[in-house]
Scaffold this motif. Structure first.
Motif, short mmCIF file in Angstrom:
data_model
loop_
_atom_site.label_atom_id
_atom_site.label_comp_id
_atom_site.label_asym_id
_atom_site.label_seq_id
_atom_site.Cartn_x
_atom_site.Cartn_y
_atom_site.Cartn_z
N ASN A 597 0.80 -1.22 0.00
CA ASN A 597 0.00 0.00 0.00
C ASN A 597 0.84 1.28 0.00
O ASN A 597 0.30 2.37 0.22
N SER A 598 2.13 1.15 -0.24
CA SER A 598 2.97 2.35 -0.30
C SER A 598 2.56 3.20 -1.49
O SER A 598 2.42 2.69 -2.61
N LEU A 599 2.39 4.49 -1.24
CA LEU A 599 1.90 5.38 -2.29
C LEU A 599 2.96 5.60 -3.38
O LEU A 599 4.15 5.62 -3.10
N ILE A 600 2.48 5.76 -4.60
CA ILE A 600 3.34 6.06 -5.73
C ILE A 600 2.90 7.40 -6.31
O ILE A 600 1.71 7.63 -6.54
N SER A 601 3.86 8.28 -6.55
CA SER A 601 3.55 9.60 -7.10
C SER A 601 3.53 9.51 -8.63
O SER A 601 4.47 9.02 -9.26
N LEU A 602 2.43 10.01 -9.21
CA LEU A 602 2.29 10.01 -10.66
C LEU A 602 2.03 11.43 -11.15
O LEU A 602 1.08 12.08 -10.71
N PRO A 603 2.84 11.93 -12.06
CA PRO A 603 2.54 13.22 -12.69
C PRO A 603 1.23 13.11 -13.48
O PRO A 603 0.78 12.01 -13.80
N PRO A 604 0.62 14.22 -13.83
CA PRO A 604 -0.61 14.16 -14.62
C PRO A 604 -0.39 13.46 -15.96
O PRO A 604 0.62 13.71 -16.64
N GLY A 605 -1.31 12.56 -16.31
CA GLY A 605 -1.20 11.85 -17.57
C GLY A 605 -0.22 10.69 -17.57
O GLY A 605 -0.05 10.03 -18.60
N ASP A 606 0.39 10.41 -16.42
CA ASP A 606 1.38 9.33 -16.36
C ASP A 606 0.69 8.03 -15.96
O ASP A 606 -0.38 8.03 -15.34
N PHE A 607 1.34 6.92 -16.30
CA PHE A 607 0.78 5.61 -15.98
C PHE A 607 1.91 4.60 -15.88
O PHE A 607 3.02 4.82 -16.37
N LYS A 608 1.62 3.47 -15.25
CA LYS A 608 2.56 2.37 -15.15
C LYS A 608 1.83 1.05 -15.33
O LYS A 608 0.71 0.88 -14.84
N VAL A 609 2.47 0.12 -16.03
CA VAL A 609 1.98 -1.25 -16.12
C VAL A 609 3.02 -2.13 -15.44
O VAL A 609 4.10 -2.37 -15.98
N TYR A 610 2.69 -2.57 -14.23
CA TYR A 610 3.60 -3.40 -13.44
C TYR A 610 3.18 -4.86 -13.53
O TYR A 610 1.99 -5.20 -13.48
N ALA A 611 4.20 -5.74 -13.63
CA ALA A 611 3.95 -7.18 -13.68
C ALA A 611 4.83 -7.88 -12.65
O ALA A 611 5.91 -7.39 -12.29
N SER A 612 4.37 -9.03 -12.20
CA SER A 612 5.11 -9.78 -11.18
C SER A 612 6.31 -10.51 -11.75
O SER A 612 7.15 -11.03 -11.00
N LYS A 613 6.40 -10.59 -13.08
CA LYS A 613 7.57 -11.14 -13.75
C LYS A 613 7.89 -10.26 -14.95
O LYS A 613 7.01 -9.55 -15.46
N PRO A 614 9.12 -10.30 -15.44
CA PRO A 614 9.45 -9.48 -16.62
C PRO A 614 8.69 -9.98 -17.85
O PRO A 614 8.30 -11.14 -17.93
N ALA A 615 8.50 -9.08 -18.80
CA ALA A 615 7.78 -9.40 -20.03
C ALA A 615 8.66 -9.07 -21.22
O ALA A 615 9.07 -7.91 -21.38
N ALA A 616 8.95 -10.07 -22.05
CA ALA A 616 9.71 -9.84 -23.27
C ALA A 616 8.74 -9.45 -24.38
O ALA A 616 7.97 -10.28 -24.86
N LEU A 617 8.76 -8.17 -24.76
CA LEU A 617 7.75 -7.67 -25.69
C LEU A 617 8.27 -7.48 -27.10
O LEU A 617 7.49 -7.31 -28.03
N SER A 618 9.58 -7.51 -27.30
CA SER A 618 10.10 -7.34 -28.65
C SER A 618 10.10 -8.69 -29.36
O SER A 618 10.65 -9.67 -28.86
N THR A 619 9.47 -8.74 -30.53
CA THR A 619 9.41 -9.99 -31.30
C THR A 619 10.15 -9.87 -32.62
O THR A 619 10.07 -10.75 -33.46
#
Length: 699
Positions: A597-619
C-alpha cells in the motif's frame, strides 16, 4: 409461351457454372408473380429473342435457362428483362458494371476492367465469365486467433491509402503486423452506389465493389493476411439495400426506378421501415425470400473468399415489431430479432464452424446475452460491439467525472465470456485526439490541448484499454494519434491520409506503446483470466486495473495505475503481493515492494503497467534468418534439428509458450508435436552458443 420445367438438381440462385463444360452456364432467377423473363446480353446483341426466354419452375417461383456455345475466358455481360419492360442485373451478380461509375476506376486498381455496353442498354449489368482457373490459395492452414485474443484493426480502404485498393492495403501489412494486430476489419466492400463511400449503401450484396480492385486482388489480400496470422473480417449491411438493388426495383412504386417505396407485394422489402434507424430500403427479415437471400450471399463470401468473420451493421433494424418513429420500441428487447439473427448465425457456422460473428447492436444487455450465449457450449457464441468512445474521450481530455469506462469489463454485463468487441474509436465516433486538442483541460503549465501532452494521454488511455481482458478494436491511425475530426469534409466525406504521422517522434511513441500493449496482451495468458478488476475513481482520476492468474507459470499478477487528472497525485497501487515488480513498458525496470500500500507519485497523464515477472515484448528477432536447419518442415508428427541444443521452446504466432523441451539433445534427436493443431509456430532453440528462432509449419 413459357415452358414449365423443373430446375436441374443442385442449381443455386444466380450464376451456375458447368464443371464439365466451360461453354455452358445455368442462370437461376427468383421472380414470384412475374409472367415471363428473357435474358439479354452481349451474346444476343441485347435484343429480346425467344431463344433466350427463361423456363419457369412455378413450384419454386424461379425462372432458369442454360446458356450454351459460350467462349471460355471471355467477358460477357447480361441482364434480365422482365415482361419485355424492366431491365435488371442479376441480384446474385459477383461483379457488376455500371454506366456512371466505371470510367473513374483506373487500370492500376482494376486491370482490364470490361467496358460497360454503352448504347446497348442502361442500368447495372452482370459480368459473366467461364473457364477461368480457380484461385490457388497459398495459405491453407490458417488458424483464427481465439475470440478473446482478437485485436481488430478497422479501416476504410478509401481513407487508408491514396491508391484505395486491396493491393495498397496488402502493401501496408508490414506496418500492421509490427503493430501487433491479428485481425483486419474492412468497412463494406460489397457493391455500393457510386465509388467513394463508407459502403453502407449496398446495391448488390454478392458483388465485390470494383473501386477497391478485382476479385483476384481481394483473394490475394486475404491470402497474405492469413500467411501473416491475420484474420479478415468484413462489415456487412444486410439491414437494407439501395434503390439500385434489382429486388427493390422489381416491386416498387417508382415503376422500376430507384426511388419511391417498396410495393405491398414485395417479397423482400417493407413499405415503411419497422424500426427507427432506417436508411435506404428496409428488408423484411420475416420473409423466406429475404432469409434465402441472406443465406446464399453470406455463405458465398465465406466459401469464395475465405473470410473469417462478419461485422453485422445495424442489427437493431432486423425486427418487424416497431415503427420508424418509435425509438423506444426499437431499442427494447425484440424476440423476432433475436430469433432471425440466430438463424443467420447458423447459416454462417454451417460453412465455417469457427466463423466470427459480431453484431453492431449497442442495445440492451438482456438481448445481447441471448446471442452471446447462443451455442456457447459448442465453442461458438456471437460477439457484439462495445462502444466506450464517450468515456475514453472524456478520459483523454481530463474530464474525469465522465471518464468511467469500467463497463468495458464483460463481467459487468453478467457474461461468462468476453464477447464484447470493445473500442475507444470506430469509423462512427469522434477521434480521441481531436477531443484532446479541442476540449482538453489544463492546470498551470499542464495543458492537454498541447499536442505532445495529448499524445502522452493517448498512451495513457491505451494502457487502460488493451489490458482489460477480451477482444479489442482500434480505428485506423488511432495508433498515431490521428486528430482530424470525423466531421471534417462531412461525416462520411474523405479524410486526409496522413502517413507522415509515422515520421513524427511523439506520434510514433503512441504506435510503439500500442504495439507493446498488444504484444503483452497476446503473449501472456494472464490476459485471459477471469480474476480482474477495473477500478475507476471519477473524483480524482486515479484509475487502476488489476489482473491475477495464479495458475500461470509466467506472469501471475498485473497492476496498472494511471493519473487521469491534471496535477501530480499519489496513488495507492494495492499490489497483490510484496517483492520485485517489473515496469514492463519501460524495459522491465524493477521496483521493490515491501508494503503493498505504499503510495506512488504520478505526474498528470502518467501511468505504469507493473507485472510480477518481466515481459519480453520485442518480437523482431523471431523472424530473423538463421543457420539452424529443422526438418522436415512442414512437420507432420515430429521434427529434428541439425544442432545440439539444451532447450527448445515452441510458441504460437502471438508468442505464447505452447511446449518446452529441456535436456541435452544431440544432433538429429526427434521432437514430437503430433497433437499440435495445424498452423504456424515459432521455434526457439538454445545452447551454449546462444539462442536462435525459426518458423515451423504443422500440417
Amino acid at each position: 409461351t413459357v415452358t414449365e420445367a423443373t430446375i436441374p438438381t443442385g442449381m443455386k440462385d444466380g450464376i451456375n457454372l458447368n464443371p464439365s463444360d466451360n461453354t455452358k452456364v445455368t442462370l437461376v432467377f427468383y421472380a414470384p408473380g412475374k409472367e415471363f423473363i428473357h435474358v439479354i446480353g452481349s451474346f444476343n446483341n441485347w435484343e429480346i429473342n425467344d431463344a433466350y426466354l427463361l423456363k419457369k419452375d412455378s413450384s419454386k417461383n424461379r425462372f432458369w435457362i442454360e446458356l450454351s456455345g459460350l467462349t471460355t475466358q471471355t467477358d460477357y455481360t447480361y441482364q434480365y428483362i422482365i415482361e419485355a419492360d424492366l431491365r435488371v442485373a442479376d441480384p446474385y451478380s459477383t461483379v457488376v458494371l455500371t454506366e456512371s461509375n466505371d470510367q473513374y476506376i483506373d487500370d492500376v486498381t482494376y486491370p482490364n476492367l470490361p467496358d460497360y455496353p454503352s448504347g446497348k442498354t442502361n442500368h447495372a449489368v452482370t459480368l459473366l465469365r467461364t473457364g477461368d482457373a480457380a484461385y490457388v490459395w497459398q495459405t491453407t492452414n490458417f488458424q483464427k486467433p481465439a475470440k478473446t485474443d482478437l485485436v481488430v484493426y478497422e479501416l476504410l480502404i478509401r481513407d487508408f491509402d491514396a491508391l484505395h485498393s486491396y493491393d495498397a492495403v496488402k502493401n501496408r501489412l508490414d506496418y500492421l503486423q509490427e503493430l501487433g494486430i491479428n485481425a483486419i476489419e474492412l468497412m463494406p466492400v460489397m457493391e455500393f452506389d457510386g465509388n467513394e463511400s463508407w459502403g453502407y449503401n449496398p446495391s448488390f450484396h454478392m458483388a465485390l465493389d470494383k473501386y477497391y480492385g478485382n476479385t483476384t486482388s481481394f483473394k490475394q489480400f486475404v491470402d497474405e493476411c492469413h500467411n501473416r496470422g491475420i484474420a479478415v473480417i468484413i462489415d456487412v449491411a444486410f439491414n437494407h439495400a439501395s434503390g439500385q438493388n434489382p429486388y427493390y426495383r422489381m416491386w416498387n412504386t417508382d415503376n422500376g426506378g430507384y426511388g419511391g417505396q417498396a410495393s405491398v407485394d414485395s417479397p423482400f422489402f417493407n413499405q415503411t421501415a419497422t424500426h427507427s434507424y432506417s436508411v435506404f430500403n428496409d428488408f423484411n427479415h420475416s420473409k423466406q425470400a429475404v432469409k434465402d437471400y441472406v443465406k446464399r450471399v453470406s455463405q458465398y463470401w465465406i466459401d469464395e473468399y475465405k473470410i473469417d468473420g462478419f461485422r453485422w451493421d445495424l442489427t437493431k433494424g432486423f425486427t418487424q415489431n416497431c415503427t420508424s418513429n418509435d425509438e423506444t420500441c426499437t431499442n427494447n428487447y425484440q424476440q423476432d430479432r433475436v430469433d432471425v439473427l440466430k438463424e443467420y448465425a447458423d447459416y454462417q457456422w454451417e460453412i465455417d464452424p469457427d466463423f466470427y460473428i459480431i453484431f453492431e447492436h449497442l442495445g440492451t444487455t438482456n438481448e445481447e446475452t441471448q446471442w452471446v450465449d447462443y451455442r456457447l457450449g459448442e465453442g461458438k457464441g456471437i460477439m457484439v460491439w462495445g462502444n466506450y468512445n464517450y468515456n475514453y474521450r472524456k478520459a483523454i481530455a481530463g474530464d474525469i467525472a465522465e471518464s468511467n469506462f469500467s463497463n468495458i469489463s464483460y463481467k459487468n454485463k453478467g457474461w461468462s465470456v468476453p464477447a464484447n468487441v470493445s473500442y475507444m474509436e470506430s469509423h462512427d465516433e469522434e477521434r480521441l485526439m481531436y477531443e484532446a486538442k479541442t476540449t482538453g483541460q489544463s492546470e498551470g503549465a499542464y495543458n492537454i490541448k498541447d499536442l505532445a501532452t495529448g499524445l502522452k494521454r493517448a498512451q495513457l488511455v491505451s494502457a487502460f484499454f488493451f489490458t482489460v481482458p477480451g477482444p479489442k478494436m482500434i480505428w485506423q491511425f488511432g495508433e498515431l494519434g490521428y486528430d482530424i475530426s470525423i466531421n471534417q469534409n462531412g461525416r462520411t466525406g474523405n479524410k486526409p491520409i496522413l502517413w507522415n504521422y509515422f515520421d513524427e517522434t511523439n506520434r510514433k511513441e503512441v504506435y510503439e506503446t500500442y504495439s507493446k500493449l498488444i504484444k503483452l496482451k497476446l503473449k501472456y495468458d494472464i490476459f485471459e483470466t477471469t480474476d480482474f478488476t477495473v477500478n475507476i475513481n471519477t473524483f480524482n482520476g486515479l484509475h487502476k486495473i488489476q489482473l491475477t492468474d495464479n495458475s500461470s507459470s509466467e506472469i501471475q499478477n498485473i497492476t496498472v495505475i494511471g493519473n487521469f487528472g491534471t496535477a501530480t497525485q499519489n496513488i495507492n497501487p494495492t499490489f497483490q503481493k510484496t517483492g520485485t515488480w517489473y515496469d514492463v513498458l519501460n524495459n522491465d525496470a524493477t521496483i521493490t515492494v515491501n508494503n503493498t500500500n505504499s503510495l506512488i507519485s504520478l505526474p498528470p497523464g502518467d501511468f505504469k503497467v507493473y507485472a510480477s515477472k518481466p515481459a519480453a515484448l520485442s518480437t523482431n528477432e523471431l523472424f530473423t534468418e538463421n543457420t539452424i536447419i529443422m526438418y522436415p518442415n512442414p512437420v507432420k508428427d515430429s521434427f529434428k534439428l541439425n544442432i545440439e541444443t539444451s532447450t527448445i521452446t515452441l510458441f504460437d504466432i502471438n508468442g505464447k509458450t505452447i511446449k518446452e523441451f529441456k535436456g541435452n539433445f544431440k544432433i538429429g534427436e526427434e521432437f514430437s508435436i503430433k497433437n499440435f493443431k495445424k498452423g504456424l509456430y515459432l521455434l526457439k532453440t538454445s545452447n551454449n552458443k546462444g539462442t536462435k528462432f525459426h518458423k515451423i509449419i504443422k500440417q
